[in-house]
Design a protein around this motif. Structure first.
Motif, PDB file in Angstrom:
ATOM      1  N   LYS A  77       0.721  -1.187  -0.016  1.00  0.00           N
ATOM      2  CA  LYS A  77       0.069  -0.056  -0.156  1.00  0.00           C
ATOM      3  C   LYS A  77       0.793   1.194  -0.217  1.00  0.00           C
ATOM      4  CE  LYS A  77      -3.785  -2.007   2.286  1.00  0.00           C
ATOM      5  NZ  LYS A  77      -4.928  -2.109   3.170  1.00  0.00           N
ATOM      6  N   THR A  78       0.677   2.334  -0.737  1.00  0.00           N
ATOM      7  CA  THR A  78       1.492   3.384  -1.245  1.00  0.00           C
ATOM      8  C   THR A  78       0.472   4.575  -1.100  1.00  0.00           C
ATOM      9  OG1 THR A  78       1.235   3.221  -3.256  1.00  0.00           O
ATOM     10  CG2 THR A  78       3.234   2.457  -2.382  1.00  0.00           C
ATOM     11  N   ALA A  79       0.836   5.688  -0.324  1.00  0.00           N
ATOM     12  CA  ALA A  79       0.222   6.733  -0.235  1.00  0.00           C
ATOM     13  C   ALA A  79       1.115   8.026  -0.649  1.00  0.00           C
ATOM     14  CB  ALA A  79      -0.547   6.978   0.945  1.00  0.00           C
ATOM     15  N   LEU A  80       0.767   9.013  -0.912  1.00  0.00           N
ATOM     16  CA  LEU A  80       1.353  10.367  -1.217  1.00  0.00           C
ATOM     17  C   LEU A  80       0.288  11.435  -0.505  1.00  0.00           C
ATOM     18  CD1 LEU A  80       2.658  10.290  -4.805  1.00  0.00           C
ATOM     19  CD2 LEU A  80       4.003   9.972  -2.850  1.00  0.00           C
ATOM     20  N   TYR A  81       1.156  12.580  -0.124  1.00  0.00           N
ATOM     21  CA  TYR A  81       0.528  13.791  -0.079  1.00  0.00           C
ATOM     22  C   TYR A  81      -0.276  14.491  -1.307  1.00  0.00           C
ATOM     23  CZ  TYR A  81       1.515  14.480   4.884  1.00  0.00           C
ATOM     24  OH  TYR A  81       2.150  14.140   6.196  1.00  0.00           O
ATOM     25  N   ALA A  82      -1.541  14.690  -1.099  1.00  0.00           N
ATOM     26  CA  ALA A  82      -2.208  15.295  -2.346  1.00  0.00           C
ATOM     27  C   ALA A  82      -1.273  16.521  -3.114  1.00  0.00           C
ATOM     28  CB  ALA A  82      -3.462  15.849  -2.240  1.00  0.00           C
ATOM     29  N   PRO A  83      -1.041  16.686  -4.195  1.00  0.00           N
ATOM     30  CA  PRO A  83      -0.351  17.774  -4.762  1.00  0.00           C
ATOM     31  C   PRO A  83      -1.095  19.089  -4.307  1.00  0.00           C
ATOM     32  CG  PRO A  83      -1.738  16.607  -6.586  1.00  0.00           C
ATOM     33  CD  PRO A  83      -1.897  15.989  -5.454  1.00  0.00           C
ATOM     34  N   PRO A  84      -0.379  20.152  -4.014  1.00  0.00           N
ATOM     35  CA  PRO A  84      -1.046  21.558  -3.582  1.00  0.00           C
ATOM     36  C   PRO A  84      -2.088  22.035  -4.717  1.00  0.00           C
ATOM     37  CG  PRO A  84       1.005  22.053  -4.086  1.00  0.00           C
ATOM     38  CD  PRO A  84       0.950  20.505  -4.149  1.00  0.00           C
ATOM     39  N   ILE A  85      -3.209  22.670  -4.256  1.00  0.00           N
ATOM     40  CA  ILE A  85      -3.987  23.292  -5.361  1.00  0.00           C
ATOM     41  C   ILE A  85      -3.310  24.623  -5.789  1.00  0.00           C
ATOM     42  CG2 ILE A  85      -6.498  24.103  -5.785  1.00  0.00           C
ATOM     43  CD1 ILE A  85      -7.194  22.461  -3.332  1.00  0.00           C
ATOM     44  N   GLY A  86      -3.167  24.520  -7.185  1.00  0.00           N
ATOM     45  CA  GLY A  86      -2.751  26.067  -7.573  1.00  0.00           C
ATOM     46  C   GLY A  86      -3.755  26.726  -8.176  1.00  0.00           C
ATOM     47  N   ARG A  87      -3.317  27.692  -8.896  1.00  0.00           N
ATOM     48  CA  ARG A  87      -4.264  28.507  -9.696  1.00  0.00           C
ATOM     49  C   ARG A  87      -5.265  27.664 -10.768  1.00  0.00           C
ATOM     50  NH1 ARG A  87      -3.917  33.718  -8.236  1.00  0.00           N
ATOM     51  NH2 ARG A  87      -1.980  34.233  -7.193  1.00  0.00           N
ATOM     52  N   ASP A  88      -4.639  26.881 -11.435  1.00  0.00           N
ATOM     53  CA  ASP A  88      -5.237  25.944 -12.349  1.00  0.00           C
ATOM     54  C   ASP A  88      -5.834  24.540 -11.921  1.00  0.00           C
ATOM     55  OD1 ASP A  88      -5.802  24.340 -14.680  1.00  0.00           O
ATOM     56  OD2 ASP A  88      -4.025  24.795 -15.809  1.00  0.00           O
ATOM     57  N   VAL A  89      -6.961  24.753 -11.399  1.00  0.00           N
ATOM     58  CA  VAL A  89      -7.643  23.625 -10.894  1.00  0.00           C
ATOM     59  C   VAL A  89      -7.930  22.395 -11.609  1.00  0.00           C
ATOM     60  CG1 VAL A  89      -9.915  22.930  -9.601  1.00  0.00           C
ATOM     61  CG2 VAL A  89      -8.987  25.112  -8.944  1.00  0.00           C
ATOM     62  N   ASN A  90      -8.274  22.737 -13.016  1.00  0.00           N
ATOM     63  CA  ASN A  90      -8.264  21.676 -13.879  1.00  0.00           C
ATOM     64  C   ASN A  90      -6.842  20.900 -13.844  1.00  0.00           C
ATOM     65  OD1 ASN A  90     -10.991  22.045 -14.505  1.00  0.00           O
ATOM     66  ND2 ASN A  90     -10.489  23.573 -15.975  1.00  0.00           N
TER      67      ASN A  90
END
Length: 150
Positions: free
Chosen positions: A7-20
């Motif tokens: 099982k592997t997990a990562l922190y979610a990427p930071p939300i930037g200005r380009d939400v898409n």
């Protein structure tokens, strides 16, 4: 002996200005074989609210576990934490892993104007909140009287 999957997990990427673009990153992580994506609850480092981010991740992915790693108990009332967790769990199709912690960064408490109590007090509050949150996930009415503080 059967092998357990890794099982592997990562922190979610930071939300930037380009939400898409952020959602596309999440979709790639979802397709990668990764097990989970997590969000932490620090407002001095990071620019995303963990509850809102977890909800967005839940609706942007189809397979990944969605992890709160971890929510600070002292930042939210346990009924509010339950309500948010239950909503995210529904949005994710049951993929939420709710992690709760007692809080440990004095600077964040100070920035929020919250008292930074002794570790034992914070842990006691966490234990009480876990009881309430778990009870709220049942079909039974919940009656709770707060314990006196130390």
């Amino acid at each position: 002996m059967p092998r357990k999957p890794v099982k592997t997990a990562l922190y979610a990427p930071p939300i930037g200005r380009d939400v898409n673009a952020w959602r596309e990153q999440l979709r790639r992580l979802d397709d990668s074989g990764l097990t989970a994506v997590s969000v932490s609850d620090h407002f001095l480092v990071g620019r995303q609210d963990p509850i809102a981010a977890l909800a967005a991740i839940a609706t942007s992915t189809r397979r990944l576990r969605v992890m709160a790693l971890v929510l600070c108990n002292d930042y939210r009332h346990p009924v509010i934490t339950h309500h948010a967790a239950a909503t995210i769990d529904v949005l994710s199709g049951g993929r939420l892993d709710l992690g709760l912690g007692a809080g440990y960064l004095a600077a964040e408490y100070a920035a929020a104007g919250l008292p930074y109590d002794e570790p034992g007090q914070r842990v006691d509050r966490l234990a009480e909140s876990v009881e309430v949150i778990k009870a709220l996930f049942t079909d039974q009415p919940v009656h709770h009287e707060a314990r006196p503080t130390r």
